[in-house]
Structure formats: C-alpha cells, structure tokens
Design an enzyme around this catalytic site. Structure first.
Site, mmCIF file in Angstrom:
data_model
loop_
_atom_site.group_PDB
_atom_site.id
_atom_site.type_symbol
_atom_site.label_atom_id
_atom_site.label_comp_id
_atom_site.label_asym_id
_atom_site.label_seq_id
_atom_site.Cartn_x
_atom_site.Cartn_y
_atom_site.Cartn_z
ATOM 1 C CE LYS A 66 -35.693 -27.946 -27.293
ATOM 2 N NZ LYS A 66 -36.187 -26.853 -26.385
ATOM 3 C CD1 TRP A 71 -29.240 -20.714 -20.245
ATOM 4 C CD2 TRP A 71 -27.956 -22.352 -21.074
ATOM 5 N NE1 TRP A 71 -28.271 -20.990 -19.313
ATOM 6 C CE2 TRP A 71 -27.465 -21.992 -19.790
ATOM 7 C CE3 TRP A 71 -27.309 -23.367 -21.774
ATOM 8 C CZ2 TRP A 71 -26.353 -22.614 -19.210
ATOM 9 C CZ3 TRP A 71 -26.212 -23.986 -21.191
ATOM 10 C CH2 TRP A 71 -25.739 -23.608 -19.931
ATOM 11 C CG HIS A 130 -32.928 -22.352 -35.105
ATOM 12 N ND1 HIS A 130 -32.175 -22.461 -33.959
ATOM 13 C CD2 HIS A 130 -34.210 -22.145 -34.681
ATOM 14 C CE1 HIS A 130 -32.956 -22.327 -32.902
ATOM 15 N NE2 HIS A 130 -34.188 -22.125 -33.309
ATOM 16 C CB SER A 160 -33.874 -31.649 -26.687
ATOM 17 O OG SER A 160 -34.433 -30.432 -26.262
ATOM 18 C CE LYS A 272 -36.744 -35.605 -17.969
ATOM 19 N NZ LYS A 272 -36.353 -37.040 -17.983
ATOM 20 N N GLY A 273 -33.211 -29.824 -19.697
ATOM 21 C CA GLY A 273 -31.947 -29.110 -19.768
ATOM 22 C C GLY A 273 -30.771 -29.877 -19.191
#
Length: 315
Positions: A66, A71, A130, A160, A272-273
C-alpha cells in the site's frame, strides 16, 4: 507492456475462492518472524526464492504494501514499453510468457516452481516485491540489476493498509481501526513492520544501483517523477510519451479501468489514492505514538529526510 488482464483476473478469482475455504486463523503463516498470506505464497516458495537468479537488466520495483507499488508497476511498464517499442509479435511473446507464470505479479507469490518458469520470461523482466532486503535473493542485491524503492508516509500507508486488509479476502479482517492500529505499529500484519522495512532499506540509501522515490512527490509531479525513473533505468522517451503515459496512469484513469484490468480486485485496490487521508482516522494519541515511533526508528536518517515526514505527517 500490457499485462494479460484475463490471466490476472482469473488468478485473483482463484485466490479469493481458495481463501473462502480457509478458516481465519489459517489465512496467514509466519516465515522467519514475518507474516504472509497463505493463499498466495508458502514457506516452500520463500525458501525456493533464495536461489532465484536475477539478470543484470532486470527492473526491480520494491515497496511495502500500500505504498503505491501497483501504480508504480503500471507506470514503469508503460515507460518500458514506450522505450522498447516492441513489435506485435514480440508483445505477444511477452504476454504469453507471463500467462504461463500463473501467479500474481509479485516476486514472493506463487508455488515453489514459479522461479523456474520465470526463466522463460524474455528480458527486460519487471519484477515487483514487498520484501525487505534481508529476504531478497542474494542475486538481486549483489548483482547488477537496478532497484527502485517506493516509500510512502507511514500514516497514509497505515490507513490504506487498514482498508485493504478489511476488504481483501486473503487477509483476516480487523473489527475496528483501534484494533488494527497496534497490530500495524508492532508489525503483526502481513509483510511485517513498515518501520523495520524502512530501517533496513535505509542501509542501502547510498547504493549506486538503488534509487528511492516518494509516493507523495510522484503524486505532486508525476511527469518529473517518470523522467527520474526513465533516467535511472536508461529508458529513452519523448516529451509526448511522458505526457501520454501520465494521463493513462493517473489514479482516476486506472480506477476507471480497474474492472477491466483487475476484475473484483479493482474496487479493493483503487480506493482514494490521496495524500493526507490519515487525518480522518488517527486519534491524537495515535498520532503522537507514530511520531515517536518514527523518530525512534528513523530520526536523523537520510531516508527520513527524503520521506519528508514533517511535511506529510504533521497535522
């Protein structure tokens, strides 16, 4: 290169279906003191990872859950695709090779045989993880592959991850934010402590093959951030390419297409970002606790300075 959405969605659906059959206490397992989701990886897979062979031209993208790695993955794939300018046949070859992996696009996901299958991926491989440095295979840190580390302010990361945890079928839910917060602070969540993650990566802050990027700064000026990424990996793009990719990979553009690209996972992944959402959930005591924790763990470090904690984590 575009990921095969059909293959990706099927893999996700299979994992979600499998998780529904697993009791809550069986959703996570511990490997070397860190928790991982049992339906997407296993101790045997993490052991097999130790012998993974990185290539010199591999593109390694690292970041705690997160912090924006999905992205970043899309951005880098678009940059790489614009740089390579594959023929239709070469693109088909890459997509077909990815289909045969039969796993999520994370280095630590899949069955133990996934690393043998990864040998069939054509170069340049774009690899996400990760994992903290001590759990990465030796061939990554001691080889010539370049690593882009994405970091995000810990307060927004915590919020997040909380929403992700409670919406993701492969992870056990928390009854409330107040129940979740101490688990996050103590590292009793999947992939362990974000603070430990940052402490470890700080040791590599001056490594010539590792560059760190802020989620917040990438949000504020995506084109400048993409130019930095392209320069680091040696991608050659036009000004028009950067503007086209920025439009295509904006949060809203990716959210709007998420059903097509990620299936039911899209609603979970794209929430939401935004920067500063932590203010909606943190109590005064929790806010002060995280300030102290960050200072104790990372105060005075180069990584802390680059993260601009005082800019993004002060009310």
């Amino acid at each position: 290169m575009r990921r095969s959405s059909e293959r990706f969605i099927k893999t996700i659906d299979d994992c979600f279906s499998q998780a529904e059959k697993v009791p809550t206490e069986g959703l996570l397992f511990s490997y070397r003191g860190i928790l991982y989701p049992a339906t997407v990886t296993s101790p045997e897979t993490l052991e097999a990872l130790e012998n993974f062979e990185a290539r010199n031209d591999d593109v390694i993208l690292a970041g705690y859950p997160k912090t924006g790695t999905n992205w970043l993955d899309q951005i880098v794939r678009e940059l790489e695709s614009a740089d390579v300018k594959c023929t239709e046949e070469e693109m088909k070859e890459k997509i077909d090779a990815e289909k045969k992996l039969e796993t999520f696009p994370r280095l630590e996901f899949g069955d133990p045989g996934v690393y043998e299958r990864m040998k069939n991926l054509p170069s340049r491989r774009i690899i996400l993880t990760h994992l903290p440095p001590h759990l990465l295979p030796v061939s990554i840190l001691q080889g010539k592959a370049k690593i882009l580390l994405l970091v995000r302010n810990p307060k927004d990361t915590a919020v997040s991850y909380y929403h992700f945890y409670n919406n993701m079928p492969v992870l056990p839910s928390f009854t409330s934010w107040d129940e979740y917060f101490p688990a996050f602070m103590s590292g009793k969540v999947a992939w362990g402590s974000y603070f430990d993650h940052l402490i470890e990566w700080n040791k590599y802050i001056d490594h010539e093959r590792i560059v760190m990027m802020n989620y917040e700064e990438l949000k504020e000026d995506q084109i400048q951030g993409m130019k930095k990424i392209a320069a680091f990996f040696g991608f050659s793009l036009s000004e028009e390419d950067f503007h086209r990719i920025a439009k295509k990979t904006s949060f809203q553009a990716m959210k709007d297409k998420s059903k097509e690209t990620h299936g039911k996972f899209g609603d979970i992944l794209f929430r939401k970002g935004v920067v500063g959402n932590w203010k909606d959930l943190f109590s005064k005591a929790q806010n002060e606790e995280m300030d102290r924790k960050f200072q104790d763990c990372l105060g005075g470090t180069k990584l802390a300075a680059k993260m601009k904690y005082d800019v993004y984590c002060k009310a």
